[in-house]
Design an enzyme around this catalytic site. Structure first.
Site, PDB file in Angstrom:
ATOM      1  N   SER A  23       0.838  -1.215   0.000  1.00  0.00           N
ATOM      2  CA  SER A  23       0.000   0.000   0.000  1.00  0.00           C
ATOM      3  C   SER A  23       0.865   1.255   0.000  1.00  0.00           C
ATOM      4  CB  SER A  23      -0.921   0.005   1.226  1.00  0.00           C
ATOM      5  OG  SER A  23      -0.150  -0.074   2.414  1.00  0.00           O
ATOM      6  N   THR A 155     -38.603  28.097  -8.737  1.00  0.00           N
ATOM      7  CA  THR A 155     -38.939  26.770  -8.213  1.00  0.00           C
ATOM      8  C   THR A 155     -39.264  25.969  -9.457  1.00  0.00           C
ATOM      9  OG1 THR A 155     -41.287  27.280  -8.022  1.00  0.00           O
ATOM     10  CG2 THR A 155     -39.955  27.709  -6.069  1.00  0.00           C
ATOM     11  N   HIS A 156     -38.936  24.709  -9.458  1.00  0.00           N
ATOM     12  CA  HIS A 156     -39.111  23.856 -10.653  1.00  0.00           C
ATOM     13  C   HIS A 156     -38.411  24.472 -11.875  1.00  0.00           C
ATOM     14  CE1 HIS A 156     -42.403  21.911  -8.361  1.00  0.00           C
ATOM     15  NE2 HIS A 156     -42.648  23.154  -7.973  1.00  0.00           N
ATOM     16  N   SER A 277     -13.872  26.271 -27.434  1.00  0.00           N
ATOM     17  CA  SER A 277     -14.125  25.043 -28.182  1.00  0.00           C
ATOM     18  C   SER A 277     -13.090  24.940 -29.293  1.00  0.00           C
ATOM     19  CB  SER A 277     -15.532  25.091 -28.786  1.00  0.00           C
ATOM     20  OG  SER A 277     -15.605  24.236 -29.908  1.00  0.00           O
ATOM     21  N   LYS A 283     -17.358  29.932 -28.847  1.00  0.00           N
ATOM     22  CA  LYS A 283     -17.682  29.385 -27.528  1.00  0.00           C
ATOM     23  C   LYS A 283     -16.833  29.918 -26.384  1.00  0.00           C
ATOM     24  CE  LYS A 283     -20.299  25.796 -27.542  1.00  0.00           C
ATOM     25  NZ  LYS A 283     -21.343  25.597 -26.659  1.00  0.00           N
ATOM     26  N   ASN A 285     -16.996  28.513 -22.599  1.00  0.00           N
ATOM     27  CA  ASN A 285     -17.731  27.510 -21.806  1.00  0.00           C
ATOM     28  C   ASN A 285     -17.377  27.550 -20.322  1.00  0.00           C
ATOM     29  OD1 ASN A 285     -18.967  26.508 -24.130  1.00  0.00           O
ATOM     30  ND2 ASN A 285     -17.232  25.152 -24.546  1.00  0.00           N
ATOM     31  N   GLU A 290     -18.745  22.937 -14.616  1.00  0.00           N
ATOM     32  CA  GLU A 290     -19.162  21.596 -15.018  1.00  0.00           C
ATOM     33  C   GLU A 290     -18.297  20.538 -14.336  1.00  0.00           C
ATOM     34  OE1 GLU A 290     -20.668  21.814 -19.482  1.00  0.00           O
ATOM     35  OE2 GLU A 290     -18.937  23.055 -19.141  1.00  0.00           O
ATOM     36  N   TYR A 317      -9.310  -6.542  12.744  1.00  0.00           N
ATOM     37  CA  TYR A 317      -8.630  -6.025  11.551  1.00  0.00           C
ATOM     38  C   TYR A 317      -8.653  -7.058  10.427  1.00  0.00           C
ATOM     39  CZ  TYR A 317      -5.276  -4.262   8.253  1.00  0.00           C
ATOM     40  OH  TYR A 317      -4.694  -3.831   7.092  1.00  0.00           O
ATOM     41  N   GLN A 322      -7.260  -1.924   4.162  1.00  0.00           N
ATOM     42  CA  GLN A 322      -6.229  -1.124   3.502  1.00  0.00           C
ATOM     43  C   GLN A 322      -6.833  -0.339   2.321  1.00  0.00           C
ATOM     44  OE1 GLN A 322      -2.197  -2.745   3.116  1.00  0.00           O
ATOM     45  NE2 GLN A 322      -2.567  -2.846   0.918  1.00  0.00           N
ATOM     46  N   LYS A 325      -7.900   3.817   2.131  1.00  0.00           N
ATOM     47  CA  LYS A 325      -7.109   5.043   2.007  1.00  0.00           C
ATOM     48  C   LYS A 325      -7.204   5.716   0.648  1.00  0.00           C
ATOM     49  CE  LYS A 325      -4.024   3.024   5.048  1.00  0.00           C
ATOM     50  NZ  LYS A 325      -5.116   2.089   5.061  1.00  0.00           N
TER      51      LYS A 325
HETATM   52  N1  ARG Z   1      -1.200  -1.299   5.250  1.00  0.00           N
HETATM   53  C1  ARG Z   1      -2.116  -1.768   6.222  1.00  0.00           C
HETATM   54  C2  ARG Z   1      -3.421  -1.004   6.104  1.00  0.00           C
HETATM   55  O1  ARG Z   1      -3.426   0.022   5.534  1.00  0.00           O
HETATM   56  C3  ARG Z   1      -1.562  -1.594   7.574  1.00  0.00           C
HETATM   57  C4  ARG Z   1      -1.928  -2.618   8.563  1.00  0.00           C
HETATM   58  C5  ARG Z   1      -1.419  -3.937   8.203  1.00  0.00           C
HETATM   59  N2  ARG Z   1      -1.628  -4.874   9.242  1.00  0.00           N
HETATM   60  C6  ARG Z   1      -1.455  -6.162   9.065  1.00  0.00           C
HETATM   61  N3  ARG Z   1      -1.630  -6.912  10.081  1.00  0.00           N
HETATM   62  N4  ARG Z   1      -1.142  -6.664   7.925  1.00  0.00           N
HETATM   63  O2  ARG Z   1      -4.449  -1.437   6.581  1.00  0.00           O
END
Ligand code: ARG
Length: 452
Positions: A23, A155-156, A277, A283, A285, A290, A317, A322, A325
C-alpha cells in the site's frame, strides 16, 4: 529488505504477492503522522521503563531526522516495503541500527494505521473547514458587492418570485455553515487515540496510553481494543461530510451554469475561468463549473467504496481495510480543489444588470404579491389565489402583461383590486414586501449578512 515478520516463513514472499499487497503508493501520505506517532510511542515506552532511555533517545532523534526528510520530500523509500509503517521502520533501522528494533514494542500495525489515519484526518478536516470558510467569504463579498441586485428566483426551474441575489448567495452560505458544522462534529469521533490496542487485545506491557494521547493532542483514548483496530466509521463519516460538500458545490455550479446560459445570461464569467471550443470559435464555456459538478461523482464513489469494503467484515482487523485510504485521499483532494476553484470563481464574477432587467419584466413574478395584497384586504387565500390565477390566464391568452390590463378588467376577476395593485408590479417593491424572518427583503438580507 527487513520484514516486520518472517520468522514463521520458510520461503520468501513472491514478488507478485508483494506488489499486490503493498500500500506504499497510497499510504506514503501518512509518513509525517507515522513519524510523529512513533516518536510519542518511543518516548512513552522509555517513560514507562519498557525500553531503555538511551535507545528511546536514539529512536526519537532518528525519527526526527526522518520526519525532516519526509517534510522536505527527501526520504528515499524502499519501494518494496509493504506499507508506510514498514518503510519508516526500515529507514530508521538504516539510520540507527539495532535500537530501531525496539520501536514496535507494544503496538501493531493494526493500531498504528488507525492512529496515522486519524491524525491525517484531523489535520485535513481543519484544512477543509478553512477552505469552506474561504469560499464562504468570497461568496459573501460577492453578495455584498451586489446587495441591490434582484433576480428571478426559481422553483421547478420556472420563474417564481424575485429575490435578492444576495439572498440566494446567503442560501449557499447556509449550506456551507452546515458543512463546517458536520466536519467539526465528525472530528470529535476522529479525535480518539487508538495506539496501545495493539493487534487486537491490548498488551501485557505496562504502557501509558493517556500519555501518548496527550503528546499527540488527542482528546480521548479508545476504550475497546477490538473496536479500535476494526473501526473505520470515522473515515466513512469524513467522506460522507465531504460528499455533502461536493453535492452542495455541484448544485451551486449547476445554478451558475444555468444563470450563465444564453437563455438567462444573468452573469458573466471572467475569461480566465472559461475555456473555448476547438471547433466552434464563438464558444466560451463554463467548464470549471461543469467539472465541479462532475467531481461529485468521485466523492459518492469513494463513499460507496469504503462502505462496501467494510460491509460484512468480521471483527477485527482485516487487510480489506487497507482499501480505505485511496478513496479517503481522493475524496479530500477533490473537495479541496473544488473549494479552491469556487472561491476564485466568485472573486471575478460579474452580473449583467441589463439582462436581469429584461427577465424581471415578466410580471407573473408578482402574482403572489397580488394574491397577498387581496388577502390583506380580507379576501380568503383560496379565493385570492383563484382570482390572480384568472388574471394570469387572461394575460397569457391575450398576450398581455398584467400592467396592461385595465383596472375595470382586473376588478372583473376580483372587486377588491384597486389602482394601487399596479404598484406591486415592481421587483424592488416585491422583494421588500418579504420582510418575514429569513425572507428576501433588504432588511432581512442585511441581517443575514451581519450574522454570516
Ligand atoms: N497497510 C495496512 C493497512 O493500511 C496496515 C496494517 C497492516 N496490518 C497487518 N496486520 N497486515 O491497513
Amino acid at each position: 529488505m527487513v520484514k516486520m515478520w518472517g520468522g514463521r516463513f520458510k520461503k520468501k514472499p513472491h514478488s507478485l504477492m508483494e506488489k499486490f499487497t503493498s500500500s506504499l503508493d497510497h499510504d506514503k501520505r501518512l509518513a509525517e503522522f507515522d513519524c510523529l506517532g512513533s516518536i510519542a510511542h518511543a518516548e512513552m515506552l522509555a517513560k514507562c521503563g519498557i525500553i531503555p532511555r538511551k535507545d528511546s533517545s536514539m529512536i526519537v532523534s532518528g525519527l526526527k531526522s526522518i520526519l525532516n526528510d519526509v517534510r522536505q520530500d527527501k526520504l528515499k523509500y524502499n519501494k518494496s516495503a509493504e506499507d508506510i509503517h514498514t518503510a519508516i521502520q526500515e529507514a530508521l533501522y538504516k539510520k540507527i541500527g539495532r535500537p530501531a528494533a525496539m520501536l514496535h514494542t507494544a503496538r501493531s500495525r493494526n493500531d498504528q494505521v488507525s492512529l496515522d489515519t486519524r491524525m491525517y484526518c484531523k489535520k485535513e478536516i481543519d484544512v477543509t473547514v478553512a477552505a469552506v470558510k474561504d469560499l464562504k467569504k468570497s461568496m459573501l463579498a460577492f453578495a455584498k458587492k451586489n446587495i441591490n441586485v434582484i433576480v428571478p428566483g426559481f422553483t421547478h426551474l420556472q420563474n417564481a418570485q424575485p429575490v435578492l441575489l444576495a439572498h440566494q448567495m446567503l442560501a449557499y452560505c447556509q449550506m456551507l455553515d452546515r458543512d463546517m458544522e458536520r466536519l467539526s462534529d465528525c472530528k470529535k469521533r476522529v479525535d480518539v487515540m487508538p495506539l496501545g490496542s495493539c493487534a487486537i487485545s491490548g498488551t501485557a506491557l505496562a504502557i501509558d496510553r493517556n500519555l501518548v494521547a496527550k503528546k499527540l493532542g488527542f482528546s480521548k483514548v479508545s476504550s475497546n481494543s477490538m473496536d479500535a483496530v476494526s473501526d473505520r466509521d470515522f473515515i466513512i463519516e469524513a467522506i460522507f461530510a465531504l460528499s455533502l460538500i461536493a453535492m452542495h458545490l455541484s448544485r451551486i455550479s449547476e445554478d451558475f451554469i444555468i444563470l450563465n446560459s444564453p437563455a438567462f445570461g444573468l452573469i458573466e464569467i471572467e475569461d480566465e475561468m472559461c475555456t473555448g471550443s476547438s471547433m466552434m470559435p464563438q464558444k466560451k464555456n463554463p467548464d470549471v463549473l461543469e467539472l465541479v459538478r462532475g467531481k461529485s461523482g468521485e466523492l459518492y464513489g469513494a463513499l460507496m467504496s469504503v462502505l462496501t469494503v467494510m460491509k460484512g467484515l468480521p471483527l477485527t482487523y482485516n487487510r480489506d481495510m487497507q482499501e480505505d485510504k485511496g478513496p479517503l485521499f481522493r475524496a479530500i483532494d477533490t473537495v479541496k480543489s473544488s473549494l479552491g476553484i469556487m472561491e476564485l470563481f466568485f472573486k471575478d464574477l460579474r452580473v449583467d444588470k441589463k439582462k436581469i432587467e429584461v427577465l424581471l419584466r415578466d410580471e407573473t413574478l408578482y402574482a403572489t404579491d397580488m394574491m397577498e395584497y387581496l388577502v390583506k384586504k380580507g379576501v380568503a387565500l383560496k379565493e385570492a389565489h383563484d382570482s390572480v390565477g384568472k388574471v394570469v390566464r387572461y394575460c397569457a391568452s391575450n398576450k398581455l402583461n398584467i400592467s396592461e390590463v385595465p383596472l375595470n378588467k382586473l376588478r372583473s376577476f376580483n372587486s377588491k383590486f384597486d389602482k394601487r395593485v399596479y404598484d406591486l408590479l415592481c421587483a424592488e417593491r416585491s422583494v421588500n414586501l418579504k420582510d418575514s424572518l429569513g425572507g428576501t427583503s433588504l432588511k432581512q438580507v442585511r441581517r443575514q449578512i451581519l450574522n454570516a
